[in-house]
Scaffold this motif. Sequence first.
Motif, PDB file in Angstrom:
ATOM      1  N   SER A 280      58.460  25.460  42.090  1.00  0.00           N
ATOM      2  CA  SER A 280      58.001  26.542  42.961  1.00  0.00           C
ATOM      3  C   SER A 280      57.398  27.672  42.141  1.00  0.00           C
ATOM      4  N   GLN A 281      58.070  27.996  41.025  1.00  0.00           N
ATOM      5  CA  GLN A 281      57.532  29.044  40.155  1.00  0.00           C
ATOM      6  C   GLN A 281      56.187  28.623  39.564  1.00  0.00           C
ATOM      7  N   ILE A 282      56.101  27.366  39.150  1.00  0.00           N
ATOM      8  CA  ILE A 282      54.835  26.875  38.596  1.00  0.00           C
ATOM      9  C   ILE A 282      53.739  26.947  39.643  1.00  0.00           C
ATOM     10  N   HIS A 283      54.113  26.577  40.875  1.00  0.00           N
ATOM     11  CA  HIS A 283      53.124  26.648  41.956  1.00  0.00           C
ATOM     12  C   HIS A 283      52.671  28.094  42.188  1.00  0.00           C
ATOM     13  N   ASP A 284      53.646  29.026  42.192  1.00  0.00           N
ATOM     14  CA  ASP A 284      53.298  30.442  42.368  1.00  0.00           C
ATOM     15  C   ASP A 284      52.466  30.947  41.195  1.00  0.00           C
ATOM     16  N   VAL A 285      52.868  30.554  39.980  1.00  0.00           N
ATOM     17  CA  VAL A 285      52.118  30.982  38.794  1.00  0.00           C
ATOM     18  C   VAL A 285      50.687  30.456  38.847  1.00  0.00           C
ATOM     19  N   HIS A 286      50.557  29.195  39.248  1.00  0.00           N
ATOM     20  CA  HIS A 286      49.217  28.609  39.343  1.00  0.00           C
ATOM     21  C   HIS A 286      48.367  29.369  40.353  1.00  0.00           C
ATOM     22  N   ALA A 287      48.984  29.695  41.503  1.00  0.00           N
ATOM     23  CA  ALA A 287      48.231  30.421  42.527  1.00  0.00           C
ATOM     24  C   ALA A 287      47.824  31.809  42.023  1.00  0.00           C
ATOM     25  N   LYS A 288      48.760  32.505  41.352  1.00  0.00           N
ATOM     26  CA  LYS A 288      48.440  33.848  40.844  1.00  0.00           C
ATOM     27  C   LYS A 288      47.410  33.789  39.728  1.00  0.00           C
ATOM     28  N   VAL A 289      47.526  32.768  38.860  1.00  0.00           N
ATOM     29  CA  VAL A 289      46.541  32.618  37.780  1.00  0.00           C
ATOM     30  C   VAL A 289      45.153  32.412  38.372  1.00  0.00           C
ATOM     31  N   MET A 290      45.064  31.546  39.372  1.00  0.00           N
ATOM     32  CA  MET A 290      43.771  31.317  40.000  1.00  0.00           C
ATOM     33  C   MET A 290      43.253  32.580  40.684  1.00  0.00           C
ATOM     34  N   GLN A 291      44.187  33.364  41.231  1.00  0.00           N
ATOM     35  CA  GLN A 291      43.781  34.609  41.870  1.00  0.00           C
ATOM     36  C   GLN A 291      43.217  35.591  40.843  1.00  0.00           C
ATOM     37  N   VAL A 292      43.921  35.704  39.700  1.00  0.00           N
ATOM     38  CA  VAL A 292      43.453  36.613  38.641  1.00  0.00           C
ATOM     39  C   VAL A 292      42.105  36.138  38.088  1.00  0.00           C
ATOM     40  N   VAL A 293      42.022  34.837  37.788  1.00  0.00           N
ATOM     41  CA  VAL A 293      40.791  34.291  37.214  1.00  0.00           C
ATOM     42  C   VAL A 293      39.625  34.463  38.189  1.00  0.00           C
ATOM     43  N   THR A 294      39.897  34.204  39.473  1.00  0.00           N
ATOM     44  CA  THR A 294      38.836  34.325  40.477  1.00  0.00           C
ATOM     45  C   THR A 294      38.314  35.754  40.564  1.00  0.00           C
ATOM     46  N   TRP A 295      39.237  36.739  40.538  1.00  0.00           N
ATOM     47  CA  TRP A 295      38.786  38.131  40.635  1.00  0.00           C
ATOM     48  C   TRP A 295      38.030  38.560  39.381  1.00  0.00           C
ATOM     49  N   LEU A 296      38.576  38.202  38.212  1.00  0.00           N
ATOM     50  CA  LEU A 296      37.932  38.633  36.968  1.00  0.00           C
ATOM     51  C   LEU A 296      36.548  38.016  36.816  1.00  0.00           C
ATOM     52  N   GLN A 297      36.428  36.732  37.182  1.00  0.00           N
ATOM     53  CA  GLN A 297      35.136  36.077  37.044  1.00  0.00           C
ATOM     54  C   GLN A 297      34.202  36.375  38.214  1.00  0.00           C
ATOM     55  N   GLY A 298      34.755  36.899  39.295  1.00  0.00           N
ATOM     56  CA  GLY A 298      33.935  37.205  40.456  1.00  0.00           C
ATOM     57  C   GLY A 298      33.656  38.690  40.591  1.00  0.00           C
ATOM     58  N   PRO A 299      34.452  39.401  41.403  1.00  0.00           N
ATOM     59  CA  PRO A 299      34.192  40.841  41.607  1.00  0.00           C
ATOM     60  C   PRO A 299      34.238  41.651  40.313  1.00  0.00           C
ATOM     61  N   GLY A 300      35.188  41.327  39.414  1.00  0.00           N
ATOM     62  CA  GLY A 300      35.279  42.084  38.166  1.00  0.00           C
ATOM     63  C   GLY A 300      34.029  41.962  37.321  1.00  0.00           C
ATOM     64  N   ALA A 301      33.568  40.718  37.140  1.00  0.00           N
ATOM     65  CA  ALA A 301      32.346  40.510  36.355  1.00  0.00           C
ATOM     66  C   ALA A 301      31.133  41.134  37.051  1.00  0.00           C
ATOM     67  N   GLU A 302      31.111  41.079  38.383  1.00  0.00           N
ATOM     68  CA  GLU A 302      29.985  41.654  39.112  1.00  0.00           C
ATOM     69  C   GLU A 302      29.933  43.174  38.955  1.00  0.00           C
ATOM     70  N   LEU A 303      31.135  43.810  38.915  1.00  0.00           N
ATOM     71  CA  LEU A 303      31.181  45.257  38.694  1.00  0.00           C
ATOM     72  C   LEU A 303      30.535  45.627  37.360  1.00  0.00           C
ATOM     73  N   LEU A 304      30.869  44.876  36.327  1.00  0.00           N
ATOM     74  CA  LEU A 304      30.304  45.170  35.007  1.00  0.00           C
ATOM     75  C   LEU A 304      28.807  44.887  34.966  1.00  0.00           C
ATOM     76  N   LYS A 305      28.371  43.852  35.670  1.00  0.00           N
ATOM     77  CA  LYS A 305      26.943  43.530  35.664  1.00  0.00           C
ATOM     78  C   LYS A 305      26.116  44.598  36.379  1.00  0.00           C
ATOM     79  N   THR A 306      26.680  45.189  37.427  1.00  0.00           N
ATOM     80  CA  THR A 306      25.932  46.180  38.198  1.00  0.00           C
ATOM     81  C   THR A 306      26.016  47.575  37.599  1.00  0.00           C
ATOM     82  N   HIS A 307      26.804  47.751  36.555  1.00  0.00           N
ATOM     83  CA  HIS A 307      26.928  49.057  35.908  1.00  0.00           C
ATOM     84  C   HIS A 307      26.603  48.895  34.426  1.00  0.00           C
TER      85      HIS A 307
END
Length: 720
Positions: A280-307
């Motif tokens: 269960s912890q691994i499943h939660d960790v996997h979900a959170k890791v994907m959430q962090v990676v998705t934000w950093l590579q998506g909205p986070g990277a887009e913020l830096l590109k637009t500024h």
Amino acid sequence: MEASGVIDVLHKKLAFLSGGKDRRSGLILSIPLGADQTNMEELGDTLDYLLSIPSDKCKARGFTVIVDGRRSQWNTVKTVVLMLQNVIPPEVSLVCVVKPDEFWDKKVTHFCFWKEKDRLGFEVILVSANKLTRYIEPSQLTDDFGGTLDYDHGDWLSKRQVFEKFTKESTSLLDELSVINDGDKSAPLDKSPSLLLPSLDPETVLQAGHELLSELQQRRFNVAEGAGPGGGGGGGQGATTWRPMEEELLAQPQVMKLLDSLREKYTRYQEVCRQRNKRSQIHDVHAKVMQVVTWLQGPGAELLKTHQAIGDSMRAAQALQQKHEEIESQHSEWFAVYVELNQQIGVLLGGGGGDDDQEDAEELKALRQQLSDVCYQQAALLENRQNVLQAAHAFHAATQELSQQLDALLGMLCADVAPTDAAQIQHNLKVLEEKLQSVEAGLATLRQKGALLLERSEDGDAAGERGDDNARHVHDVVDDMQMRKQRCEDMVDVRRLKMLQMVQLFKCEEDALQAVDWLCELLDALLKTHVRFGEDARQTQVLMDKHRKFVDVAQGTYDYGRQLLQATVVLCQSLRCATRSSGDTLPRLNRVWKQFGAGADERQRRLQLALAFHRRADAVLEDEHAEAESLDEVDASAKALLDRLAAPVVFPDGSEQHFGGGGDSAAESDFVRERLLLVEERRLRLQEAEAVAGPRPREEAQRPLRVIGEEEPDERTPDE
């Protein structure tokens, strides 16, 4: 049958197993009858429960039943004895009816249990309490029957309830744990539903079992201590410790067995829970890791590109830094999640385990590596962006400072120059050079800051079009500052030339004034100190040579002053300004020079007269046969020299001034007269010599002697 079902009846103590044994090792069942009527149904329930406790082996040895009828009616006793036939006929081997000492003697004859032995199936004897020890050892009897066996019915009942409760709960818990453990094996850990929870807390049940086992072990220890040296089943008379029945001692292995099974099942259950929790912890960790990676590579990277802008001023750069701080704040929240996930992964990896754990470890390592790569990459982009903004702020600060320096320099260049002296011009020129050096240093700093900004922008791999705009802006700013600096340098060159001309102008004016002063000093020296004429012709000639050199020096001073004044005129025309020399210095220089010329000419004529006088006087004095005409010439030159010495110098403006002081002129005149006396002495000697030689011609004899200094009479005709 459980004690909880008949607990109220058991509390009445209608019958009990004290733990005592007869001589055949059979259990002793005590039935204390009271004065009130005994409820046979309740007594039957009590006997059913008590007889369900001993094991079959123990039951095979039979029971000795003690019916205490000392406080009961005979009919009740008889009913109880007959009931034993229906309840436990195979197990009862002897029934001891404790009778009153003096009440049943007659009634016994009417009913003899020994006659009914075949029908009852067991032997019934009537005994008094004090004779009961004939059949049972006192150590196996309770104190109600004169024995020493300690028995607490309430304590026994509570411990029995504990045992039954533990047995029931542990058995139920074992079944539930078996179902949970077996069901978990058949389902994948990452797809099975949430783990079922047992109805009872295993820790609580285990604790109750350990407490019960400890109690049983303590009682067994007490039995061993209180058994005494009598051995066997009887024991000594002094033993007062309660000896539990054999079934209670046999319950200890049963409790131990249940505890062992329960611990085994519970350990397996804990392992299943651990695995389930880990998955269960691994499943939660996997979900959170994907959430962090998705934000950093998506909205986070887009913020830096637009500024990616660098701004066009310090204020714009500061606004961009504030915006970047907001972006960093958003990233910090996800980086905090990254740190937490990294710690969770570290804890999960530190658990160890079998093949499944090895697979989980590989998965966790891959997740951690992916998360670390993305987070470090995004952190590097943030850091580079921060470095770019810092470089941009430094670049704009250098631009602003250089612009202010150029404005200050331009303001100084545009201001009118109205210095009062050369020192102020030198100071202004020094300040101008310092400002120009500051501008050059500022431009060098600006180029350095711009190169650093471009380098950091290239390291950050900014967006293509935005990066080109930033680079173009940096180059434009540097070029603009370079052009402004070049214009200022051109103006500085003009201003420098003008200021140097002004310095030269002031220098020429000062030197011209100095030339006037020098000429005045020469004039003063000429008039006050140049009064001597020498004692002879040679000295006079030397003085004439010195006078010519003196005049040459004055001429050079005058010419130098004239050249300086001409230079000031040219400089004034170049600078388009008025000069003091044209209205004051030049007339003064000319006036002094004319005065000096007049004085020098007068000095020259006097020296010439003195030279002629000394030459003629020397010739006459050296010639022993000097003629009268020569003597007359000496007189004439002396008269002319004396007249000249007495006259003042007349300047072009009409003013007059005598050479030297009165004493100096008088001394020179006296020296001339002294020489004239010598000449007159020569004349007298010549006249004496002529008188001795003979009469002179008539014309010479008639010529009268002249007094020194008198004018010779003019013998010329009026027409001449």
